[in-house]
Design an enzyme around this catalytic site. Structure first.
Site, PDB file in Angstrom:
ATOM      1  N   GLY A 100      98.105  69.621  53.170  1.00 29.95           N
ATOM      2  CA  GLY A 100      98.915  69.836  54.362  1.00 29.95           C
ATOM      3  C   GLY A 100     100.363  70.114  54.032  1.00 29.95           C
ATOM      4  O   GLY A 100     101.162  70.442  54.904  1.00 29.95           O
TER       5      GLY A 100
ATOM      6  N   GLU B 250     126.828  74.508  36.746  1.00 27.25           N
ATOM      7  CA  GLU B 250     125.625  74.487  37.586  1.00 27.25           C
ATOM      8  C   GLU B 250     125.706  73.511  38.741  1.00 27.25           C
ATOM      9  O   GLU B 250     124.929  73.606  39.699  1.00 27.25           O
ATOM     10  CB  GLU B 250     124.385  74.190  36.725  1.00 27.25           C
ATOM     11  CG  GLU B 250     124.318  72.784  36.128  1.00 27.25           C
ATOM     12  CD  GLU B 250     125.018  72.638  34.792  1.00 27.25           C
ATOM     13  OE1 GLU B 250     124.657  71.712  34.043  1.00 27.25           O
ATOM     14  OE2 GLU B 250     125.926  73.436  34.502  1.00 27.25           O
TER      15      GLU B 250
ATOM     16  N   HIS C   9     130.327  71.694  33.483  1.00 26.12           N
ATOM     17  CA  HIS C   9     129.021  72.034  34.047  1.00 26.12           C
ATOM     18  C   HIS C   9     129.177  72.971  35.243  1.00 26.12           C
ATOM     19  O   HIS C   9     129.476  72.529  36.357  1.00 26.12           O
ATOM     20  CB  HIS C   9     128.278  70.766  34.478  1.00 26.12           C
ATOM     21  CG  HIS C   9     127.788  69.934  33.334  1.00 26.12           C
ATOM     22  ND1 HIS C   9     126.566  70.135  32.739  1.00 26.12           N
ATOM     23  CD2 HIS C   9     128.379  68.916  32.655  1.00 26.12           C
ATOM     24  CE1 HIS C   9     126.404  69.274  31.749  1.00 26.12           C
ATOM     25  NE2 HIS C   9     127.499  68.520  31.676  1.00 26.12           N
TER      26      HIS C   9
ATOM     27  N   VAL D  48     103.640  71.892  51.654  1.00 25.23           N
ATOM     28  CA  VAL D  48     104.113  73.249  51.406  1.00 25.23           C
ATOM     29  C   VAL D  48     103.422  73.868  50.195  1.00 25.23           C
ATOM     30  O   VAL D  48     102.899  74.985  50.259  1.00 25.23           O
ATOM     31  CB  VAL D  48     105.647  73.264  51.190  1.00 25.23           C
ATOM     32  CG1 VAL D  48     106.127  74.666  50.838  1.00 25.23           C
ATOM     33  CG2 VAL D  48     106.364  72.752  52.424  1.00 25.23           C
ATOM     34  N   ASP D  49     103.395  73.144  49.072  1.00 25.39           N
ATOM     35  CA  ASP D  49     102.925  73.723  47.815  1.00 25.39           C
ATOM     36  C   ASP D  49     101.454  74.144  47.878  1.00 25.39           C
ATOM     37  O   ASP D  49     101.111  75.277  47.538  1.00 25.39           O
ATOM     38  CB  ASP D  49     103.128  72.730  46.666  1.00 25.39           C
ATOM     39  CG  ASP D  49     104.576  72.300  46.527  1.00 25.39           C
ATOM     40  OD1 ASP D  49     105.462  73.041  46.985  1.00 25.39           O
ATOM     41  OD2 ASP D  49     104.817  71.205  45.977  1.00 25.39           O
TER      42      ASP D  49
ATOM     43  N   SER E 205      99.628  74.642  50.457  1.00 28.71           N
ATOM     44  CA  SER E 205      99.406  75.643  51.501  1.00 28.71           C
ATOM     45  C   SER E 205      99.761  77.042  51.014  1.00 28.71           C
ATOM     46  O   SER E 205      99.003  78.004  51.209  1.00 28.71           O
ATOM     47  CB  SER E 205     100.236  75.299  52.744  1.00 28.71           C
ATOM     48  OG  SER E 205      99.880  74.035  53.261  1.00 28.71           O
TER      49      SER E 205
ATOM     50  N   CYS F 112     128.380  72.366  27.764  1.00 26.75           N
ATOM     51  CA  CYS F 112     128.674  70.990  27.372  1.00 26.75           C
ATOM     52  C   CYS F 112     128.120  70.697  25.963  1.00 26.75           C
ATOM     53  O   CYS F 112     128.659  71.181  24.985  1.00 26.75           O
ATOM     54  CB  CYS F 112     128.148  70.017  28.421  1.00 26.75           C
ATOM     55  SG  CYS F 112     128.867  68.367  28.316  1.00 26.75           S
TER      56      CYS F 112
END
Length: 509
Positions: free
Chosen positions: A222, A169, A167, A224-225, A227, A79
């Site tokens: 507690g 993506e 685009h 995801v990241d 942990s 683009c």
């Protein structure tokens, strides 16, 4: 040596999506702002993608950069990136007669182009631009068009340089993933060797070398990241990692005990700290969202620092920072004004003279989950919905006290458990409930009530940057409303939030 692709960011809202599509091909990529490109070691990359932009190449102060610095590296302009290539090489870009936004179909494709291999005539592509390339420079040749766009794609005749005015993506472009794969694999020659297993193995080795015998302290949430980051660090240094999980009184129902149990199951060296009363005292009388966030952050730092100082000779502070946070902090428009509080613990590193350790700062959220799976972290942890750092503190609109927290915890528990029981939880990216600062009239039995209103919120998203509200079954929402009103004392009305981001945000505060 790891194959790397460079994505030059000109400010497009879709730049992170380009990176995600490249990563899905098991190829590592990095996003860097156009105005920082001179600082890069370009010889370490095998290809380059120019992103789109909200700007026009016709503007006097439009983002710009020299092309000769990239040598003969394969380059794809998307683009704005395509229009910049055309303009800088002597082509003509003009304002579109009508801003083109939405779906279009390719009505001419030159299949001999490596970029368009397996791309069909009639394939749907997604347009989003106000300018159009109306004349190509002599060094370029047109390789695709649509009904309204004569130059939908082009190629530099004797170099691996391409431009597309759509685009690929976004999911609306039907064969966009194929086009990106053509560029990354066929043209750039990427080996597709960057996998979660490789990341975990190499990261643990790097952490061992970097940390040595030093001690690391880390605040767990507690989520995801944090942990996954903690398990990676633990595999590198074992008991020299000291984890602290603070109960700020704004967690979900039974979350403090449940998360501690799951962490013990992972073998982490973790200490739970009950600090509810300190947070409630600090929040008393505060109603403005930012004031509440600052109070929560300030008390967390105090509690965390007090506990961390009990560990002697700590050198490092571990954090669960992920790639979107890094990108936002070095954006095209300069450093972000506000960095997410649950990934950046205020001024703790400087205050305690600690060095920062961020093992996940090159990963997107879905990649973090994949790495977590290779580390045998439970699906219960990896499948958890994102939860804001300030917790229920920004889901209780207005002032906060223990009774309001109790009400919202019960409502949230019923809603979340209902999603799990009816197989809807993993169809939703994030869900929760908001306690509104209003009361409504109701009737229970033969008595008039004047009680709280709660709003349920469930959204679908890839990374939280944009989100759409979830079309949950009416019957399910009806059951949830009935259950909440019958079971949670103090609530007599339930509403469902059907706004998307943008213009709304996922959280209400």
């Amino acid at each position: 040596m790891l194959d790397k692709v460079l994505i030059i960011d000109f400010g497009s809202q879709y730049t992170q999506l380009i990176a995600r599509r490249v990563r899905e091909l098991n190829v590592y990529c990095e996003i860097h702002p156009f105005n920082k490109s001179s600082e890069l070691a370009l010889e370490s990359f095998i290809g380059i993608i120019f992103s789109g932009s909200p700007c026009s190449v016709l503007d006097e102060e439009a983002p710009d950069m020299a092309l000769d610095v990239f040598g003969n590296l394969p380059l794809l302009g998307v683009c704005y990136g395509a229009q910049l290539l055309a303009k800088k090489m002597g082509g003509k870009v003009a304002k579109s007669a009508h801003r083109e936004y939405g779906r279009a179909k390719l009505n001419q494709v030159k299949g001999r182009s490596d970029l368009l291999t397996q791309i069909d005539i009639g394939s749907t592509v997604w347009m989003s631009h106000g300018d159009t390339i109306v004349e190509l420079p002599e060094v370029f040749e047109q390789i695709a068009s649509t009904e309204n766009i004569p130059v939908a794609a082009f190629k530099w005749k004797d170099r691996p340089v391409y431009g597309i005015q759509f685009h690929p993506e976004v999911t609306h472009s039907e064969q966009g993933k194929q086009l990106i794969e053509n560029f990354i694999v066929k043209i750039c020659g990427a080996s597709q060797s960057w996998t979660p297993d490789l990341f975990a193995e190499s990261t643990v080795a790097k952490l061992k070398e970097k940390i040595g015998d030093d001690k690391v302290v880390m605040g767990l949430s507690g989520g995801v990241d944090s942990s996954v980051a903690a398990v990676l660090i633990d595999k590198a240094i074992g008991e020299n990692l000291y984890c602290i999980f603070v109960d700020n009184g704004l967690l979900r129902k039974n979350e403090f005990e449940g998360v501690l149990t799951s962490y013990k199951g992972l073998g982490l060296n973790v200490k739970g700290v009950d600090a509810k009363s300190l947070f409630y005292d600090a929040l008393e009388g505060l109603e403005e969202p930012e004031a509440k966030r600052k109070a929560i952050g300030r008390v967390f730092i105090d509690v965390f620092e007090q506990e961390a100082k009990k560990v002697k000779n700590v050198k490092w502070l571990g954090q669960g920072t992920i790639y979107p946070d890094v990108i936002e902090s070095v954006s095209v428009n300069g450093t972000s004004v506000t960095i997410k509080s649950h990934h950046n613990v205020g001024g703790l590193p400087e205050k305690m003279n600690l060095k920062i350790l961020e093992p996940l700062n090159t990963l997107f959220k879905d990649e973090v989950r994949k790495v977590g799976a290779t580390l045998d972290i439970s699906k219960e942890i990896l499948g958890r919905h994102p939860f804001p750092g300030p917790g229920l503190g920004i889901r209780i609109l207005g002032s906060i006290n223990a009774e309001k927290v109790r009400i919202l915890q019960e409502v949230d528990h019923i809603f979340t458990q209902g999603l799990k029981d009816e197989g809807l939880y993993h169809q939703v990216w994030q869900a929760g409930a908001m306690l509104l600062p209003v009361q409504s009239v109701g009737v229970m039995g033969d008595e008039r009530t004047y009680e709280q209103v709660v709003a349920l919120r469930a959204v679908s998203s890839l990374d939280g940057m944009t989100a759409d509200w979830c079309y949950l079954p009416y019957e399910f929402l009806g059951r949830m409303s009935n259950h909440i009103i019958n079971k949670v004392k103090g609530v007599n009305r339930v509403v469902y939030d059907i706004s998307s981001k943008p213009p709304a945000t996922i959280e209400w505060e």
